[in-house]
Design an enzyme around this catalytic site. Sequence first.
Site, PDB file in Angstrom:
ATOM      1  CB  THR A  92      -0.904   0.029   1.249  1.00  0.00           C
ATOM      2  OG1 THR A  92      -1.648  -1.184   1.302  1.00  0.00           O
ATOM      3  CG2 THR A  92      -1.853   1.219   1.205  1.00  0.00           C
ATOM      4  CE  LYS A 167      -4.733  -1.418   2.107  1.00  0.00           C
ATOM      5  NZ  LYS A 167      -5.025  -2.617   2.841  1.00  0.00           N
ATOM      6  CE  LYS A 235       2.156   1.756   4.739  1.00  0.00           C
ATOM      7  NZ  LYS A 235       1.538   0.944   3.681  1.00  0.00           N
TER       8      LYS A 235
HETATM    9  P1  NAP Z   1       6.006  -6.437   7.035  1.00  0.00           P
HETATM   10  O1  NAP Z   1       5.691  -7.650   7.835  1.00  0.00           O
HETATM   11  O2  NAP Z   1       6.796  -5.341   7.642  1.00  0.00           O
HETATM   12  O3  NAP Z   1       6.735  -6.943   5.681  1.00  0.00           O
HETATM   13  C1  NAP Z   1       7.414  -6.106   4.792  1.00  0.00           C
HETATM   14  C2  NAP Z   1       8.675  -6.822   4.360  1.00  0.00           C
HETATM   15  O4  NAP Z   1       9.339  -6.041   3.362  1.00  0.00           O
HETATM   16  C3  NAP Z   1       9.665  -7.019   5.517  1.00  0.00           C
HETATM   17  O5  NAP Z   1      10.007  -8.385   5.597  1.00  0.00           O
HETATM   18  C4  NAP Z   1      10.850  -6.128   5.110  1.00  0.00           C
HETATM   19  O6  NAP Z   1      12.097  -6.650   5.498  1.00  0.00           O
HETATM   20  C5  NAP Z   1      10.736  -6.166   3.599  1.00  0.00           C
HETATM   21  N1  NAP Z   1      11.443  -5.044   2.974  1.00  0.00           N
HETATM   22  C6  NAP Z   1      11.369  -3.727   3.257  1.00  0.00           C
HETATM   23  N2  NAP Z   1      12.155  -3.022   2.422  1.00  0.00           N
HETATM   24  C7  NAP Z   1      12.723  -3.920   1.598  1.00  0.00           C
HETATM   25  C8  NAP Z   1      13.639  -3.809   0.523  1.00  0.00           C
HETATM   26  N3  NAP Z   1      14.113  -2.621   0.125  1.00  0.00           N
HETATM   27  N4  NAP Z   1      14.029  -4.937  -0.113  1.00  0.00           N
HETATM   28  C9  NAP Z   1      13.563  -6.141   0.292  1.00  0.00           C
HETATM   29  N5  NAP Z   1      12.691  -6.330   1.292  1.00  0.00           N
HETATM   30  C10 NAP Z   1      12.272  -5.216   1.938  1.00  0.00           C
HETATM   31  O7  NAP Z   1       4.678  -5.764   6.494  1.00  0.00           O
HETATM   32  P2  NAP Z   1       3.334  -6.481   5.952  1.00  0.00           P
HETATM   33  O8  NAP Z   1       2.342  -6.487   7.053  1.00  0.00           O
HETATM   34  O9  NAP Z   1       3.665  -7.740   5.245  1.00  0.00           O
HETATM   35  O10 NAP Z   1       2.837  -5.351   4.926  1.00  0.00           O
HETATM   36  C11 NAP Z   1       3.365  -5.226   3.620  1.00  0.00           C
HETATM   37  C12 NAP Z   1       2.494  -4.262   2.836  1.00  0.00           C
HETATM   38  O11 NAP Z   1       1.172  -4.795   2.760  1.00  0.00           O
HETATM   39  C13 NAP Z   1       2.372  -2.862   3.450  1.00  0.00           C
HETATM   40  O12 NAP Z   1       2.338  -1.887   2.450  1.00  0.00           O
HETATM   41  C14 NAP Z   1       1.059  -2.948   4.190  1.00  0.00           C
HETATM   42  O13 NAP Z   1       0.473  -1.656   4.357  1.00  0.00           O
HETATM   43  C15 NAP Z   1       0.259  -3.840   3.277  1.00  0.00           C
HETATM   44  N6  NAP Z   1      -0.837  -4.580   3.908  1.00  0.00           N
HETATM   45  C16 NAP Z   1      -0.640  -5.247   5.086  1.00  0.00           C
HETATM   46  C17 NAP Z   1      -1.720  -5.941   5.653  1.00  0.00           C
HETATM   47  C18 NAP Z   1      -1.600  -6.684   6.962  1.00  0.00           C
HETATM   48  O14 NAP Z   1      -2.632  -7.041   7.526  1.00  0.00           O
HETATM   49  N7  NAP Z   1      -0.396  -6.943   7.457  1.00  0.00           N
HETATM   50  C19 NAP Z   1      -2.963  -5.957   5.023  1.00  0.00           C
HETATM   51  C20 NAP Z   1      -3.108  -5.302   3.818  1.00  0.00           C
HETATM   52  C21 NAP Z   1      -2.034  -4.618   3.269  1.00  0.00           C
HETATM   53  P3  NAP Z   1      12.691  -6.465   6.981  1.00  0.00           P
HETATM   54  O15 NAP Z   1      12.400  -7.746   7.655  1.00  0.00           O
HETATM   55  O16 NAP Z   1      14.153  -6.214   6.786  1.00  0.00           O
HETATM   56  O17 NAP Z   1      11.985  -5.297   7.625  1.00  0.00           O
END
Ligand code: NAP
Length: 288
Positions: A92, A167, A235
Amino acid sequence: MDLTWIGTGIMGAPMVRRLLKAGHRVRVFNRTIEKARALAADGAIVASNPSEAIEGAAMIFTMVPDTPDVLRVIDQISSALVSDQLVIDMSTISPAASRKIADSLASRGVAVLDAPVSGGEPGAIDGTLTIMVGGTPEAFARAQPILANLGKRVTHMGAAGAGQTTKLANQIAVSLNCTAAAEALLFARQGGLDPARVLEAIGDGAAASWQLNNLGPKMLVHDNRPGFFVKLLRKDLRLVAEAAKEYGLALPALALVSSIYNTAAAMGHDDDGHQSVADALERIAKVK
Ligand code: NAP
């Protein structure tokens, strides 16, 4: 199909597992590489850097936290991208940034879709996400069979950025509904009721919502384990505020809810799930 997945956090990892289960070859990369390595047991190929990860892939997925993270990944893979590869960003991020990315790669023959999701970690595990897509109809048609492994409702919303705008509309409803659920349960308890029974009584009526029914039970037992981090919701609310400013649109309820979530963060809830707004409201109300 040969696919690449960059960003294997809470959402990315289970989505990769679904693609592997469907028979695709998936090469994965994550900044903290251990999180990518954890998927090797499921059959993923672990790349040691982003440009190695995209070699030979028909489609490249990104699922990272925020706009600067997506821009960083695009920058890292840009020189290795070849025409006919399709980039699908499922994070997102800002709709304006999605449009810019699509424009800049189109001149190289690389199509881009913004395809953010709703449905949280359970939806990612079960493949029942709601997926909102922006980009050309041709790119959408190519991606649709793959996205069908990840979501139960995959909707093409229009040109680049339209998925992100959809979204963000979703996140307005999510944040208001979650806060409403928390406040309703707090009110019921202070009114001398058993909030678990209140949930049973109203969870199927006009007040029903995914937030009330899925997160209400967690609020009652102070289970703040993250499905969706407070810091990521904050965010998203920032992205909504930026877009609303662009449209010259006032969103007073959103402003109030943003300040409640900022207070929750100041109380230490940034790395908790967004249902922890219930704990923050209790403290604001000075209720034990
Ligand atoms: P998350 O658990 O923080 O996962 C994001 C991943 O991206 C982390 O493992 C992070 O690595 C990795 N990352 C960040 N920068 C990177 C880079 N430059 N190169 C490679 N890997 C990188 O977050 P998430 O909950 O999965 O959310 C991901 C996205 O989906 C967000 O935009 C969020 O708003 C959206 N979303 C989430 C949900 C939910 O319920 N969780 C629902 C809908 C949408 P590190 O381990 O090093 O930090």
